[in-house]
Design an enzyme around this catalytic site. Sequence first.
Site, PDB file in Angstrom:
ATOM      1  N   ARG A 118       0.851  -1.202   0.000  1.00 53.41           N
ATOM      2  CA  ARG A 118       0.000   0.000   0.000  1.00 53.41           C
ATOM      3  C   ARG A 118       0.881   1.245   0.000  1.00 53.41           C
ATOM      4  O   ARG A 118       1.635   1.465   0.960  1.00 53.41           O
ATOM      5  CB  ARG A 118      -0.897   0.000   1.231  1.00 53.41           C
ATOM      6  CG  ARG A 118      -1.865   1.178   1.336  1.00 53.41           C
ATOM      7  CD  ARG A 118      -2.697   1.070   2.607  1.00 53.41           C
ATOM      8  NE  ARG A 118      -3.441  -0.192   2.652  1.00 53.41           N
ATOM      9  CZ  ARG A 118      -4.018  -0.680   3.755  1.00 53.41           C
ATOM     10  NH1 ARG A 118      -3.913  -0.018   4.909  1.00 53.41           N
ATOM     11  NH2 ARG A 118      -4.681  -1.820   3.704  1.00 53.41           N
TER      12      ARG A 118
ATOM     13  N   HIS B 126       1.397  -2.437   5.593  1.00 54.23           N
ATOM     14  CA  HIS B 126       1.220  -2.680   4.157  1.00 54.23           C
ATOM     15  C   HIS B 126       2.252  -1.913   3.334  1.00 54.23           C
ATOM     16  O   HIS B 126       2.687  -2.401   2.281  1.00 54.23           O
ATOM     17  CB  HIS B 126      -0.181  -2.255   3.723  1.00 54.23           C
ATOM     18  CG  HIS B 126      -1.261  -3.214   4.102  1.00 54.23           C
ATOM     19  ND1 HIS B 126      -1.549  -4.343   3.363  1.00 54.23           N
ATOM     20  CD2 HIS B 126      -2.140  -3.204   5.131  1.00 54.23           C
ATOM     21  CE1 HIS B 126      -2.563  -4.991   3.920  1.00 54.23           C
ATOM     22  NE2 HIS B 126      -2.937  -4.320   5.001  1.00 54.23           N
TER      23      HIS B 126
ATOM     24  N   ASP C  83      -3.932  -8.598   2.932  1.00 53.45           N
ATOM     25  CA  ASP C  83      -5.314  -8.790   3.369  1.00 53.45           C
ATOM     26  C   ASP C  83      -5.940  -9.824   2.445  1.00 53.45           C
ATOM     27  O   ASP C  83      -5.904  -9.658   1.213  1.00 53.45           O
ATOM     28  CB  ASP C  83      -6.113  -7.486   3.269  1.00 53.45           C
ATOM     29  CG  ASP C  83      -5.630  -6.415   4.229  1.00 53.45           C
ATOM     30  OD1 ASP C  83      -4.964  -6.751   5.225  1.00 53.45           O
ATOM     31  OD2 ASP C  83      -5.926  -5.230   3.982  1.00 53.45           O
TER      32      ASP C  83
ATOM     33  N   GLU D 156      -8.240  -7.630  12.982  1.00 52.13           N
ATOM     34  CA  GLU D 156      -8.760  -7.874  11.641  1.00 52.13           C
ATOM     35  C   GLU D 156      -8.439  -9.301  11.218  1.00 52.13           C
ATOM     36  O   GLU D 156      -7.267  -9.641  11.006  1.00 52.13           O
ATOM     37  CB  GLU D 156      -8.153  -6.890  10.641  1.00 52.13           C
ATOM     38  CG  GLU D 156      -8.443  -5.431  10.966  1.00 52.13           C
ATOM     39  CD  GLU D 156      -7.679  -4.450  10.101  1.00 52.13           C
ATOM     40  OE1 GLU D 156      -8.058  -3.261  10.094  1.00 52.13           O
ATOM     41  OE2 GLU D 156      -6.699  -4.853   9.434  1.00 52.13           O
TER      42      GLU D 156
ATOM     43  N   HIS E  67      -6.015  -9.829   7.999  1.00 55.02           N
ATOM     44  CA  HIS E  67      -4.752  -9.095   7.907  1.00 55.02           C
ATOM     45  C   HIS E  67      -3.588  -9.919   8.464  1.00 55.02           C
ATOM     46  O   HIS E  67      -3.611 -10.309   9.625  1.00 55.02           O
ATOM     47  CB  HIS E  67      -4.918  -7.789   8.696  1.00 55.02           C
ATOM     48  CG  HIS E  67      -3.722  -6.913   8.775  1.00 55.02           C
ATOM     49  ND1 HIS E  67      -3.706  -5.627   8.278  1.00 55.02           N
ATOM     50  CD2 HIS E  67      -2.487  -7.095   9.321  1.00 55.02           C
ATOM     51  CE1 HIS E  67      -2.529  -5.075   8.522  1.00 55.02           C
ATOM     52  NE2 HIS E  67      -1.778  -5.949   9.160  1.00 55.02           N
TER      53      HIS E  67
END
Length: 213
Positions: free
Chosen positions: A71, A116, A123, A181, A184
């Site tokens: 990311r 990320h 994910d 999460e 993740h």
Amino acid sequence: MSGDFAFVDELVDGIRWDAKYATWDNFTGKPVAGYLVNRIVGTTALCAALRAARDAATSVGFGLLLWDGYRPQRAVDSFLRWIEQPEDGRTKPRHYPNIDRAEMVRQGYVAARSGHSRGSTVDLTLHHLATGELAAMGGTYDLMDPVSRHGAPAISPVEAANRDRLRSIMTASGFTPYDCEWWHYTLDDEPHPDTYFDFPIAGDLAVPTAVAG
């Protein structure tokens, strides 16, 4: 691609993906800065570990579907700007029904520096190889709610078993889960543990550039 980053689909055969932040289907309600194509990027070390996870999943009748990998830092920065904007209600019912935007950082769903951006966090979920249907997990991707935590009690036995199956596959393949999460996971031995990158995800990726750690 250059350096030790790659498009995951080029190194991991049989993988499925839907890069949510390259689409309108995410908690911001629009494509996110830095996501110019719908593909998943990660370090070559991440890809190697995902091959092991793919094989483990296949052995029990499942495949892997990836929603996000590397990311860009500019995407993380855009999340923080979005959090400061007035509530419009468009994505709240699906993604953060029980909290305000301003609580996302404090509750651990959004961070100013995301794992990320180091290139070795992913994910993902499971899908049934026989039908292609996603495994029931008890909550959608990026649902910012206690039900998304590992061990959440408010899910069915089937959903809990599927979360446990994904966790077993990923931890056996060298990943650590994130408690808040269920989707993740971060590579245990990530090659850039202190470096955050900001190159865009595009059809022809530039040489990876880093921002301050």
